[in-house]
Design an enzyme around this catalytic site. Structure first.
Site, PDB file in Angstrom:
ATOM      1  N   THR A  14      36.235 -39.584 135.334  1.00 35.52           N
ATOM      2  CA  THR A  14      36.562 -38.912 134.066  1.00 35.52           C
ATOM      3  C   THR A  14      35.610 -39.357 132.955  1.00 35.52           C
ATOM      4  O   THR A  14      35.003 -38.535 132.265  1.00 35.52           O
ATOM      5  CB  THR A  14      38.016 -39.253 133.669  1.00 35.52           C
ATOM      6  OG1 THR A  14      38.863 -38.913 134.765  1.00 35.52           O
ATOM      7  CG2 THR A  14      38.453 -38.501 132.436  1.00 35.52           C
ATOM      8  N   ARG A  46      31.279 -43.999 144.292  1.00 37.76           N
ATOM      9  CA  ARG A  46      31.588 -44.265 145.700  1.00 37.76           C
ATOM     10  C   ARG A  46      31.036 -43.184 146.612  1.00 37.76           C
ATOM     11  O   ARG A  46      30.416 -43.470 147.632  1.00 37.76           O
ATOM     12  CB  ARG A  46      33.109 -44.314 145.884  1.00 37.76           C
ATOM     13  CG  ARG A  46      33.674 -45.690 145.939  1.00 37.76           C
ATOM     14  CD  ARG A  46      35.157 -45.628 146.110  1.00 37.76           C
ATOM     15  NE  ARG A  46      35.783 -44.672 145.206  1.00 37.76           N
ATOM     16  CZ  ARG A  46      36.986 -44.813 144.697  1.00 37.76           C
ATOM     17  NH1 ARG A  46      37.714 -45.859 145.005  1.00 37.76           N
ATOM     18  NH2 ARG A  46      37.498 -43.910 143.888  1.00 37.76           N
ATOM     19  N   GLU A 192      48.160 -43.559 135.601  1.00 32.60           N
ATOM     20  CA  GLU A 192      47.138 -44.345 136.306  1.00 32.60           C
ATOM     21  C   GLU A 192      47.484 -44.353 137.799  1.00 32.60           C
ATOM     22  O   GLU A 192      48.637 -44.098 138.181  1.00 32.60           O
ATOM     23  CB  GLU A 192      47.152 -45.800 135.804  1.00 32.60           C
ATOM     24  CG  GLU A 192      46.900 -45.963 134.309  1.00 32.60           C
ATOM     25  CD  GLU A 192      45.439 -46.191 133.963  1.00 32.60           C
ATOM     26  OE1 GLU A 192      44.622 -46.396 134.877  1.00 32.60           O
ATOM     27  OE2 GLU A 192      45.116 -46.135 132.762  1.00 32.60           O
ATOM     28  N   LYS A 207      45.310 -53.841 125.986  1.00 32.63           N
ATOM     29  CA  LYS A 207      44.651 -53.399 124.749  1.00 32.63           C
ATOM     30  C   LYS A 207      45.057 -54.288 123.577  1.00 32.63           C
ATOM     31  O   LYS A 207      44.229 -54.666 122.746  1.00 32.63           O
ATOM     32  CB  LYS A 207      45.007 -51.931 124.484  1.00 32.63           C
ATOM     33  CG  LYS A 207      44.458 -51.003 125.566  1.00 32.63           C
ATOM     34  CD  LYS A 207      45.069 -49.607 125.485  1.00 32.63           C
ATOM     35  CE  LYS A 207      44.567 -48.700 126.591  1.00 32.63           C
ATOM     36  NZ  LYS A 207      45.324 -47.455 126.730  1.00 32.63           N
TER      37      LYS A 207
HETATM   38  P1  NAP Z   1      37.999 -42.681 137.498  1.00 29.48           P
HETATM   39  O1  NAP Z   1      38.068 -41.268 137.079  1.00 29.48           O
HETATM   40  O2  NAP Z   1      38.929 -43.175 138.533  1.00 29.48           O
HETATM   41  O3  NAP Z   1      36.486 -42.967 137.949  1.00 29.48           O
HETATM   42  C1  NAP Z   1      36.113 -44.178 138.543  1.00 29.48           C
HETATM   43  C2  NAP Z   1      34.709 -44.013 139.061  1.00 29.48           C
HETATM   44  O4  NAP Z   1      34.301 -45.255 139.627  1.00 29.48           O
HETATM   45  C3  NAP Z   1      34.554 -42.943 140.143  1.00 29.48           C
HETATM   46  O5  NAP Z   1      33.393 -42.205 139.919  1.00 29.48           O
HETATM   47  C4  NAP Z   1      34.427 -43.751 141.429  1.00 29.48           C
HETATM   48  O6  NAP Z   1      33.616 -43.141 142.397  1.00 29.48           O
HETATM   49  C5  NAP Z   1      33.735 -44.990 140.913  1.00 29.48           C
HETATM   50  N1  NAP Z   1      33.956 -46.152 141.779  1.00 29.48           N
HETATM   51  C6  NAP Z   1      35.128 -46.688 142.162  1.00 29.48           C
HETATM   52  N2  NAP Z   1      34.912 -47.747 142.967  1.00 29.48           N
HETATM   53  C7  NAP Z   1      33.578 -47.864 143.079  1.00 29.48           C
HETATM   54  C8  NAP Z   1      32.729 -48.723 143.792  1.00 29.48           C
HETATM   55  N3  NAP Z   1      33.222 -49.728 144.516  1.00 29.48           N
HETATM   56  N4  NAP Z   1      31.407 -48.541 143.688  1.00 29.48           N
HETATM   57  C9  NAP Z   1      30.894 -47.540 142.936  1.00 29.48           C
HETATM   58  N5  NAP Z   1      31.647 -46.690 142.234  1.00 29.48           N
HETATM   59  C10 NAP Z   1      32.973 -46.848 142.312  1.00 29.48           C
HETATM   60  O7  NAP Z   1      38.194 -43.672 136.238  1.00 29.48           O
HETATM   61  P2  NAP Z   1      38.033 -43.313 134.696  1.00 29.48           P
HETATM   62  O8  NAP Z   1      39.304 -42.706 134.217  1.00 29.48           O
HETATM   63  O9  NAP Z   1      36.761 -42.631 134.479  1.00 29.48           O
HETATM   64  O10 NAP Z   1      37.995 -44.786 134.072  1.00 29.48           O
HETATM   65  C11 NAP Z   1      36.840 -45.579 134.050  1.00 29.48           C
HETATM   66  C12 NAP Z   1      37.068 -46.769 133.139  1.00 29.48           C
HETATM   67  O11 NAP Z   1      37.380 -46.308 131.830  1.00 29.48           O
HETATM   68  C13 NAP Z   1      38.249 -47.660 133.540  1.00 29.48           C
HETATM   69  O12 NAP Z   1      37.959 -48.991 133.210  1.00 29.48           O
HETATM   70  C14 NAP Z   1      39.386 -47.149 132.642  1.00 29.48           C
HETATM   71  O13 NAP Z   1      40.373 -48.109 132.414  1.00 29.48           O
HETATM   72  C15 NAP Z   1      38.610 -46.851 131.389  1.00 29.48           C
HETATM   73  N6  NAP Z   1      39.257 -45.889 130.508  1.00 29.48           N
HETATM   74  C16 NAP Z   1      39.596 -44.662 130.969  1.00 29.48           C
HETATM   75  C17 NAP Z   1      40.167 -43.759 130.092  1.00 29.48           C
HETATM   76  C18 NAP Z   1      40.536 -42.378 130.551  1.00 29.48           C
HETATM   77  O14 NAP Z   1      41.024 -41.592 129.725  1.00 29.48           O
HETATM   78  N7  NAP Z   1      40.304 -42.002 131.809  1.00 29.48           N
HETATM   79  C19 NAP Z   1      40.410 -44.119 128.758  1.00 29.48           C
HETATM   80  C20 NAP Z   1      40.032 -45.384 128.315  1.00 29.48           C
HETATM   81  C21 NAP Z   1      39.447 -46.251 129.196  1.00 29.48           C
HETATM   82  P3  NAP Z   1      33.982 -41.730 143.090  1.00 29.48           P
HETATM   83  O15 NAP Z   1      33.947 -40.713 141.975  1.00 29.48           O
HETATM   84  O16 NAP Z   1      32.897 -41.478 144.067  1.00 29.48           O
HETATM   85  O17 NAP Z   1      35.326 -41.884 143.683  1.00 29.48           O
HETATM   86  N1  HSE Z   2      46.598 -44.722 130.935  1.00 29.68           N
HETATM   87  C1  HSE Z   2      46.035 -44.834 129.627  1.00 29.68           C
HETATM   88  C2  HSE Z   2      46.942 -44.096 128.634  1.00 29.68           C
HETATM   89  C3  HSE Z   2      44.636 -44.251 129.635  1.00 29.68           C
HETATM   90  O1  HSE Z   2      47.850 -43.384 129.053  1.00 29.68           O
HETATM   91  O2  HSE Z   2      46.793 -44.277 127.437  1.00 29.68           O
HETATM   92  C4  HSE Z   2      43.793 -44.701 128.477  1.00 29.68           C
HETATM   93  O3  HSE Z   2      43.611 -46.060 128.423  1.00 29.68           O
END
Ligand code: NAP
Ligand code: HSE
Length: 429
Positions: A14, A46, A192, A207
């Site tokens: 994402t 991945r 999550e 946070k």
């Molecule tokens: P996500 O959609 O689950 O994406 C995770 C990515 O990491 C995927 O592209 C995955 O690969 C890759 N990955 C996982 N294991 C790996 C490995 N061993 N080697 C290489 N790549 C690997 O997560 P996200 O929501 O983008 O979140 C990313 C970070 O941002 C996290 O720390 C989360 O807490 C933080 N965050 C997210 C949000 C949000 O709204 N989503 C908000 C604030 C903070 P594949 O795509 O190939 O599976």
């Molecule tokens: N799971 C988190 C939320 C994503 O609902 O706010 C952003 O950190």
């Protein structure tokens, strides 16, 4: 213009793909604002074959994030994998050791290992930036480290988990029980992978621990955050609280008291007409109080592709501009270990008691509260919930958590309750 800042991005989910899209869409704007171009050279995730929502064919693919972290043609390592240990931590450490700055959105990692990572980065003359780690698109890290640098911070609080806020507001608006809305949130993809991180208050606790460190110049200490999730919040409490003029929010509060640093993340009542009470859906709000500025209220999207990538980009531009700040706003070796203090600040409390409908029941309740030193502000008895019980709501005057604990333990011994008493703190916001 100087040479471009070369990014290596690990994690193309994402947030990662959101960052790729902004780099592509705003290349000219970013170059003008940074005084240099911003270019992606290497990427990793991945599954190389996965269909991504952006054209990534121009970037070098690495199966292993460590190869990106250590690449000679990468200046800034952008970690968007997640997880409080494992490859996220290893690759960040490797990037720092190979002379790169780091941008991450990883609140879990910073909450658990922020101090060690900050000390490592600063000993190597590198920076770690993490605007997206707290409250997604809301610029709270920069506000606290830069805009409020001239203030003694007295309190930080807020709603920092959009999923919990969605669940609580949807329960109220649709009149649905927790379990039904939890299932809706799952189907909407809000939760999550481990839902307990959201509904158990852990994500929001991460946070809060990060914000506390910046606010009070203390070492980030997630273990000292008192955490309670939203699982025990019932539709009955949401309705009754609304009757009394309140809304229930998963609220984080951090403040320094004479006994130490209080950090708690728990369901609380707030006035329905307050800014936090009015916060609906997946939105986040962070309130910071400074001794000169007074109260600042920041509100916005706490998650999602665009808002989170926006925050990550702000860090990338900061590094491109050559801004170099200590990780937690002051050198990590100078951060003090805070004395953790259980919440002792007095507050009003809400209590919901299901009583047997018989003479003397209310008197017994009032007597226990009196023995605990708790003074009643308001009390409301409703019509019969069943043949044999009546719901009674109590709003107390300000009292201590110890007095409330005493009362909660003593109330069942009156023999007039038909179920366990419910108590929730009423926070002044
Ligand atoms: P996500 O959609 O689950 O994406 C995770 C990515 O990491 C995927 O592209 C995955 O690969 C890759 N990955 C996982 N294991 C790996 C490995 N061993 N080697 C290489 N790549 C690997 O997560 P996200 O929501 O983008 O979140 C990313 C970070 O941002 C996290 O720390 C989360 O807490 C933080 N965050 C997210 C949000 C949000 O709204 N989503 C908000 C604030 C903070 P594949 O795509 O190939 O599976
Ligand atoms: N799971 C988190 C939320 C994503 O609902 O706010 C952003 O950190």
């Amino acid at each position: 213009m100087s040479s471009p800042l070369r990014l290596g991005i690990a994690g193309l989910g994402t947030v990662g793909i959101g960052v790729v899209k902004i780099v592509q869409k705003h290349a000219d704007l970013l170059a003008k604002r940074s005084g240099r171009g911003i270019a992606i050279t290497a990427i990793s995730a991945r599954d190389r074959m996965k269909n991504r929502d952006a054209d990534i064919s121009a970037y070098r693919w690495e199966d292993d994030p460590m190869a990106v972290a250590q690449a000679g043609d990468v200046d800034l390592y952008v970690e968007l994998i997640g997880g409080d240990n494992g490859i996220a931590r290893q690759s960040i450490e490797a990037a720092l050791r190979s002379g790169k700055d780091v941008v991450t959105a990883n609140k879990a990692l910073l909450a658990m290992h922020g101090q060690e990572l900050a000390e490592l980065a600063e000993s190597l003359g590198r920076v770690i930036r993490f605007e997206a780690a707290v409250a997604g698109g809301i610029p709270v890290i920069k506000t606290m480290t830069e805009s409020l640098a001239g203030n003694g911070i007295t309190r930080v609080m807020g709603v920092m988990n959009g999923t919990c806020n969605y669940i609580l507001t949807r329960m109220e608006s649709a009149g649905l029980p927790y379990e039904a809305v939890f299932e809706e949130a799952r189907q909407l993809g809000y939760l999550e992978a481990d839902p307990n991180l959201d509904v158990g208050g852990i994500d929001a606790g991460h946070k809060l621990a990060i914000l506390s460190s910046i606010a009070f110049g203390t070492r980030v200490n997630f273990d000292a955050v008192e955490i309670e999730g939203i699982e025990r919040v019932s539709i009955d409490d949401i309705r009754r609280a609304a009757d009394m003029g309140y809304r229930i929010k998963l609220l984080g509060v951090a403040q320094i008291t004479p006994r130490g640093l209080e950090q708690r993340m728990s369901p609380c009542l707030v006035p329905a007409d307050s800014p936090i009470g009015q916060l609906a859906g997946g939105t986040n709000m962070v309130v910071v109080e400074g001794d000169s500025v007074g109260q600042i209220v920041l509100r916005g999207a706490g998650a999602g592709e665009g808002p989170t990538a926006s925050a990550v980009m702000s860090d990338i531009v900061e590094v491109a501009r050559g801004v170099r700040l200590p990780v937690f706003g002051q050198p990590a070796t100078g951060l003090e270990p805070a004395q953790p203090a259980r919440t002792a600040v007095p507050a009003a409390y809400y209590m919901r008691l299901e009583l047997q409908d018989k003479p003397g029941a209310l008197a017994k309740i009032a007597s226990v509260l009196g023995d605990a030193g708790i003074s009643i502000d308001r009390m409301r008895q409703y019509g019969h919930a069943s043949d044999s019980s009546v719901p009674v709501l109590v709003v107390t005057h300000k009292t201590t958590p110890d007095a409330i604990d005493f009362a909660i333990e003593a109330l069942p011994r009156t023999g007039v309750l038909v179920s366990d008493p419910v108590e929730l703190r009423i926070e002044e916001v």
